[in-house]
Design a protein around this motif. Structure first.
Motif, PDB file in Angstrom:
ATOM      1  N   ARG A 189      35.965  42.686  39.254  1.00  0.00           N
ATOM      2  CA  ARG A 189      36.396  41.287  39.191  1.00  0.00           C
ATOM      3  C   ARG A 189      35.389  40.358  39.868  1.00  0.00           C
ATOM      4  N   GLN A 190      34.812  40.809  40.980  1.00  0.00           N
ATOM      5  CA  GLN A 190      33.834  39.975  41.665  1.00  0.00           C
ATOM      6  C   GLN A 190      32.590  39.773  40.809  1.00  0.00           C
ATOM      7  N   ARG A 246      40.954  33.530  43.811  1.00  0.00           N
ATOM      8  CA  ARG A 246      40.088  33.411  42.644  1.00  0.00           C
ATOM      9  C   ARG A 246      40.913  33.327  41.362  1.00  0.00           C
ATOM     10  N   ARG A 247      42.024  34.048  41.313  1.00  0.00           N
ATOM     11  CA  ARG A 247      42.914  33.944  40.149  1.00  0.00           C
ATOM     12  C   ARG A 247      43.500  32.533  40.041  1.00  0.00           C
ATOM     13  N   LEU A 284      33.682  28.329  42.118  1.00  0.00           N
ATOM     14  CA  LEU A 284      34.533  29.511  42.252  1.00  0.00           C
ATOM     15  C   LEU A 284      34.190  30.410  43.443  1.00  0.00           C
ATOM     16  N   PRO A 285      32.928  30.813  43.656  1.00  0.00           N
ATOM     17  CA  PRO A 285      32.671  31.742  44.775  1.00  0.00           C
ATOM     18  C   PRO A 285      32.835  31.110  46.157  1.00  0.00           C
ATOM     19  N   VAL A 343      40.672  30.354  38.589  1.00  0.00           N
ATOM     20  CA  VAL A 343      40.419  30.658  37.179  1.00  0.00           C
ATOM     21  C   VAL A 343      41.531  30.120  36.294  1.00  0.00           C
ATOM     22  N   ASP A 398      33.426  37.200  38.295  1.00  0.00           N
ATOM     23  CA  ASP A 398      33.532  35.892  38.943  1.00  0.00           C
ATOM     24  C   ASP A 398      32.155  35.259  39.115  1.00  0.00           C
ATOM     25  N   ASP A 412      41.078  37.783  45.978  1.00  0.00           N
ATOM     26  CA  ASP A 412      41.310  37.903  44.545  1.00  0.00           C
ATOM     27  C   ASP A 412      42.414  36.959  44.087  1.00  0.00           C
ATOM     28  N   ARG A 420      37.649  39.717  33.315  1.00  0.00           N
ATOM     29  CA  ARG A 420      37.786  39.906  34.759  1.00  0.00           C
ATOM     30  C   ARG A 420      39.111  40.571  35.133  1.00  0.00           C
TER      31      ARG A 420
END
Length: 384
Positions: A121-122, A51-52, A41-42, A55, A125, A48, A112
């Motif tokens: 959120r970070q 990342r969504r 993920l990172p 997820v 994550d 954002d 998150r």
């Protein structure tokens, strides 16, 4: 009562060893997607929205994939109580670390999106990253320690298990190599899922990281195999085990020597297909990931993960948990099982419920198939 059971005790023990292996394999393949994507993920998502996207590739399915692990642990408790007792009492600190990391995942998924603050959120994550990478690493470390043998014995009078090791001792060089095999395989597995489920920068980064991880996995698999063949002590039963006898782990004789984990492979050469399939699957997975052919990459990484589990199972059979300090006390499927009746009743229940789990999982993946995109997230108010 045993006269009315159509399968003899030895056969039921063997069936439950295979079923336990099947459940662990199911979690490695299905839950492996989730763990690998969490670990990526990172690195594959930089905004954002990206990342969504990541997820939400596993958000709707990760809970169902956990069923394989839950059922596997419950089966170990019911079918092989001494294995559960030694593992969950002696290795409680290692188990706690794994469970803590796994607990971070549902919390991260649920929390998150509750606050729009980027720092909030970070932070979650990174919790999802820990919840993916740490279990992926420690599950492999656990496999390595099974092959090394765990320091425990039983009190002769009461058969109470006594664990004599410590947490840091579990992090031996060989166990860490096995942990890196697990982590690299599952990262490649998760990357293959991302290439299949996403487009654009996320898919490109996933292909790059995944192909590199698959190559690392192939190299480490070969290195671990050479270590097992030449240096690592293996275990072999010397005395004849009565497969229909009552469970008592002290009624056998076991000796340890380098290379003994290859005994089953020498006796049945067809088993070599498992390690060959693991290495071939990793190498082909790297190729298809680099080419961004998602479906082929998923097939190859699935082969690599499944074949790695089979390689381990074929090597240690019939052991469940060898003892490094008192080899005669090592647990095998022949002397660590529940009663004949218990195994039979459990088999009837499993034969009824396990197909339902498989069918439900297949239905969910079919309904939730297709790619995740920014537009689909906007159209779905329930997205993470």
């Amino acid at each position: 009562m045993a006269d009315f059971i159509p399968l003899d005790y030895a056969t039921l023990r063997l069936i439950w060893w295979a079923l336990l292996g099947l459940l662990l394999l199911g979690f490695a393949v299905m839950g492996g997607f989730d763990l690998g994507i969490g670990a990526l993920l990172p690195f594959v998502a930089r905004t954002d929205q990206e990342r969504r996207l990541v997820v939400n590739t596993v958000g709707p399915t990760w809970e169902g994939n956990q069923v394989w692990l839950i059922v596997g642990a419950a089966s170990a408790f019911a079918a092989f109580p001494p294995l559960y007792a030694v593992s969950f009492s002696g290795l409680y600190l290692a188990m706690f670390v794994i469970l803590f990391a796994l607990i971070l995942r549902p919390v991260g998924f649920k929390f998150r999106g509750k606050v729009a603050d980027p720092r909030w959120r970070q932070s979650w994550d990174w919790m999802l990253f820990v919840g993916g990478a740490v279990p992926a690493l420690l599950f492999g470390v656990a496999v390595g320690n099974v092959q090394l043998g765990v320091p425990f014995h039983f009190e002769p009078a009461t058969l109470r298990p006594v664990y004599t090791g410590g947490f840091l001792a579990l992090l031996s060089p060989f166990a860490l190599v096995c942990g890196l095999v697990s982590l690299s395989l599952l990262v490649a597995h998760g990357a293959a899922a991302l290439v299949t489920k996403t487009d654009g920068p996320v898919a490109r980064r996933a292909a790059r990281y995944g192909s590199l991880s698959a190559l690392v996995a192939a190299v480490l698999l070969v290195a671990a195999g050479a270590w097992v063949a030449t240096r690592l002590p293996g275990y072999r039963i010397d005395s004849i085990i009565d497969g229909n006898g009552a469970s008592n782990p002290l009624r056998k004789s076991v000796h340890a020597a380098a290379g003994l984990w290859l005994h089953n492979y020498r006796a049945l050469p067809v088993l070599w297909l498992a390690p060959l399939g693991a290495v071939a699957g990793a190498l082909l997975g790297a190729y298809f990931l680099r080419a961004r052919r998602g479906a082929a990459a998923v097939a190859c990484t699935t082969l690599a993960v499944a074949a790695t589990v089979l390689t381990f199972g074929a090597a240690v059979f019939p052991f469940l948990l060898p003892s490094s300090t008192v080899p005669d006390a090592g647990l095998t499927l022949w002397d660590a099982s529940s009663s004949h009746l218990t195994l039979w009743v459990m088999l009837l229940v499993t034969a009824t419920l396990l197909p339902l789990v498989v069918l439900y999982t297949a239905w969910v993946y079919r309904v939730l198939g297709g790619k995740v995109s920014a537009d689909s997230l906007e159209d779905n108010p329930n997205a993470y």
